[in-house]
Motif scaffolding. Sequence first.
Motif, PDB file in Angstrom:
ATOM      1  N   GLU A 359       0.834  -1.201   0.000  1.00  0.00           N
ATOM      2  CA  GLU A 359       0.000   0.000   0.000  1.00  0.00           C
ATOM      3  C   GLU A 359       0.873   1.257   0.000  1.00  0.00           C
ATOM      4  O   GLU A 359       0.677   2.181  -0.782  1.00  0.00           O
ATOM      5  CB  GLU A 359      -0.917  -0.010   1.223  1.00  0.00           C
ATOM      6  N   GLN A 386      -4.024  10.392   0.396  1.00  0.00           N
ATOM      7  CA  GLN A 386      -4.490   9.070  -0.020  1.00  0.00           C
ATOM      8  C   GLN A 386      -3.828   7.978   0.815  1.00  0.00           C
ATOM      9  O   GLN A 386      -4.486   7.022   1.247  1.00  0.00           O
ATOM     10  CB  GLN A 386      -4.183   8.851  -1.506  1.00  0.00           C
ATOM     11  N   ASN A 389      -5.278   7.935   4.371  1.00  0.00           N
ATOM     12  CA  ASN A 389      -6.581   7.265   4.410  1.00  0.00           C
ATOM     13  C   ASN A 389      -6.439   5.754   4.265  1.00  0.00           C
ATOM     14  O   ASN A 389      -7.132   4.984   4.946  1.00  0.00           O
ATOM     15  CB  ASN A 389      -7.481   7.807   3.298  1.00  0.00           C
ATOM     16  N   GLU A 390      -5.528   5.314   3.384  1.00  0.00           N
ATOM     17  CA  GLU A 390      -5.321   3.882   3.168  1.00  0.00           C
ATOM     18  C   GLU A 390      -4.802   3.204   4.433  1.00  0.00           C
ATOM     19  O   GLU A 390      -5.249   2.102   4.799  1.00  0.00           O
ATOM     20  CB  GLU A 390      -4.342   3.669   2.018  1.00  0.00           C
ATOM     21  N   ASN A 392      -5.203   4.233   7.553  1.00  0.00           N
ATOM     22  CA  ASN A 392      -6.275   4.189   8.554  1.00  0.00           C
ATOM     23  C   ASN A 392      -7.271   3.081   8.232  1.00  0.00           C
ATOM     24  O   ASN A 392      -7.732   2.359   9.136  1.00  0.00           O
ATOM     25  CB  ASN A 392      -6.992   5.538   8.618  1.00  0.00           C
ATOM     26  N   ARG A 393      -7.629   2.928   6.943  1.00  0.00           N
ATOM     27  CA  ARG A 393      -8.537   1.853   6.560  1.00  0.00           C
ATOM     28  C   ARG A 393      -7.923   0.482   6.853  1.00  0.00           C
ATOM     29  O   ARG A 393      -8.613  -0.441   7.314  1.00  0.00           O
ATOM     30  CB  ARG A 393      -8.886   1.965   5.072  1.00  0.00           C
ATOM     31  N   HIS A 394      -6.643   0.365   6.581  1.00  0.00           N
ATOM     32  CA  HIS A 394      -5.936  -0.890   6.858  1.00  0.00           C
ATOM     33  C   HIS A 394      -6.029  -1.229   8.341  1.00  0.00           C
ATOM     34  O   HIS A 394      -6.371  -2.367   8.702  1.00  0.00           O
ATOM     35  CB  HIS A 394      -4.471  -0.752   6.430  1.00  0.00           C
ATOM     36  N   ASP A 396      -8.182  -0.175  10.563  1.00  0.00           N
ATOM     37  CA  ASP A 396      -9.572  -0.471  10.937  1.00  0.00           C
ATOM     38  C   ASP A 396      -9.964  -1.870  10.473  1.00  0.00           C
ATOM     39  O   ASP A 396     -10.622  -2.631  11.209  1.00  0.00           O
ATOM     40  CB  ASP A 396     -10.520   0.552  10.311  1.00  0.00           C
ATOM     41  N   ARG A 397      -9.556  -2.204   9.254  1.00  0.00           N
ATOM     42  CA  ARG A 397      -9.913  -3.508   8.691  1.00  0.00           C
ATOM     43  C   ARG A 397      -9.284  -4.656   9.480  1.00  0.00           C
ATOM     44  O   ARG A 397      -9.933  -5.673   9.744  1.00  0.00           O
ATOM     45  CB  ARG A 397      -9.456  -3.544   7.233  1.00  0.00           C
ATOM     46  N   GLU A 398      -8.030  -4.480   9.870  1.00  0.00           N
ATOM     47  CA  GLU A 398      -7.325  -5.538  10.602  1.00  0.00           C
ATOM     48  C   GLU A 398      -7.669  -5.536  12.086  1.00  0.00           C
ATOM     49  O   GLU A 398      -7.437  -6.531  12.780  1.00  0.00           O
ATOM     50  CB  GLU A 398      -5.810  -5.372  10.423  1.00  0.00           C
TER      51      GLU A 398
END
Length: 509
Positions: A359, A386, A389-390, A392-394, A396-398
């Motif tokens: 990423e 970008q 955000n990526e 932070n999403r990572h 949250d997802r994990e």
Amino acid sequence: MALQVYSTLTRKKEPFHKKPGDTVTMYVCGPTVYKPSHIGHMVGPVIFDTVKRYLTYLGYKVKWIVNITDVDDKLINRAKELNTTVPELSAKMTEDYFACLKSLNVTGIDHFPKATDHIGGMIEVIQALIKKDYAYEVDDGVYFDVAKDADYGKLSNRDPEQMEAGARLEPNPKKRNPGDFALWKSKPGEPKEVQFESPFKCGRGRPGWHIECTCMAIKELGETLDIHGGGLDLQFPHHENELAQSESWTDKPFAHFWMHNGLLKMGSAKMAGSVGNVVNIADLLKKHTAETVRFLLLSTHYRSPIEYSEERLDEIARSLQGFYRFFERYERYTGVNFYSIKAPETQEAFSKLYNRRTEGGNWFESFCGALDEDFNTGNAIGFLYQLLNELNRHADREGYEEHPEKRKGQQFVDFTEGGIALRTMGTILGLFWEPPAKQSLGEDSTLVSGLMQLLLDLRNNLRATAKEAAKDNPLKKPLFDQTDLIRKRLGELGVTLEDRPGGTTWRVG
């Protein structure tokens, strides 16, 4: 993609003419030090500091010079107004300029030559131009004959007659052409400290503005510069005249690339002392952080105008909070302070770290692609967001917050390396050089902290009650609305709440 740079002279983007490992010389016109520095004075330094940072990252060895004009009409007039001397005023304002550069993390300038230290060299250049018949003497000075330069006007793309019509030219019957400009001037009655001995007919005097830069640039960096930079307002007459006299003297191209940055605008007007709308750096930094100011100056492509407003600065300050929250999150997960990360200094070092697609690696590649397109910092900052955000999403997802045991394995390595990529992007842009200062709660900080904790406890109890109520009636949300209201009202007061599995934390800002 190979580095492409736009040159004002050719009016197109061209492949950069040197390869990594080579030395790159860069000269950027500096200030006339007669008043405190305002934010407009920082546009060029911040932009070209970023240019040097990126060239260095690509592997070039950059030598960057910024001159100090410490003898000039403005200085003489201002010193008279303040009942001081030109040397005293210029020394004080030079220190102010240096302090402003430091505050905005402009660290790449290698040397600041002063005009008064190069008077002898300027006289030699003028003598050479007279000998080659590009300059002539009269009793009040020495002038460059623009009619003798066949391609005069090529930088600003105007012929001499157009330039004469659009320029503020001092009428002087002693000049051969209205557009001829002073290389040396002698003005009776000026202070002795701004008069220097000369071999010219006019005797004691001082250099013209344009010859100062020609002499200092070539003395410090050689007869042909790789990059000559400055504000768009310097394209004519300063850079046009600088180019004409330099190439007439050396018979060589003066610069491979002429880079002109756009100007700072407040509303529809350029920010300038002559307009009366300047904002001094010292005053600005009482209201906004230096990082917010630097972010503003890099938020557009360097050739575009920069819109200045308090609203825009406030917007940037709010957006930066997202980065600061991530930095704290990164440290909670990795145990590493974001500001202590040692970013790879060169492209080669970064490539060794990112030997596979991740990423962070993908977004970093896009970031460099933006800078390869004529140092487009505006687009590069977009990729900075970008990646933020990526990551932070990572996270949250994990579920790294709720499940610390997941903070191992290849997915977590990707996350940590993404943080290194973000750190490297920030370093290239000259951002995130130190943690933001914590806002003080004042003398009653103990009381404020206690009251905030009481409010958080009450809110947490309300949230727990709301969850129980939602089990019986999922559509009934008034209690959750109340907890959101508390968050919203605190946000309006400048207090940010973060709900995490370990509890709720708060911060000012």
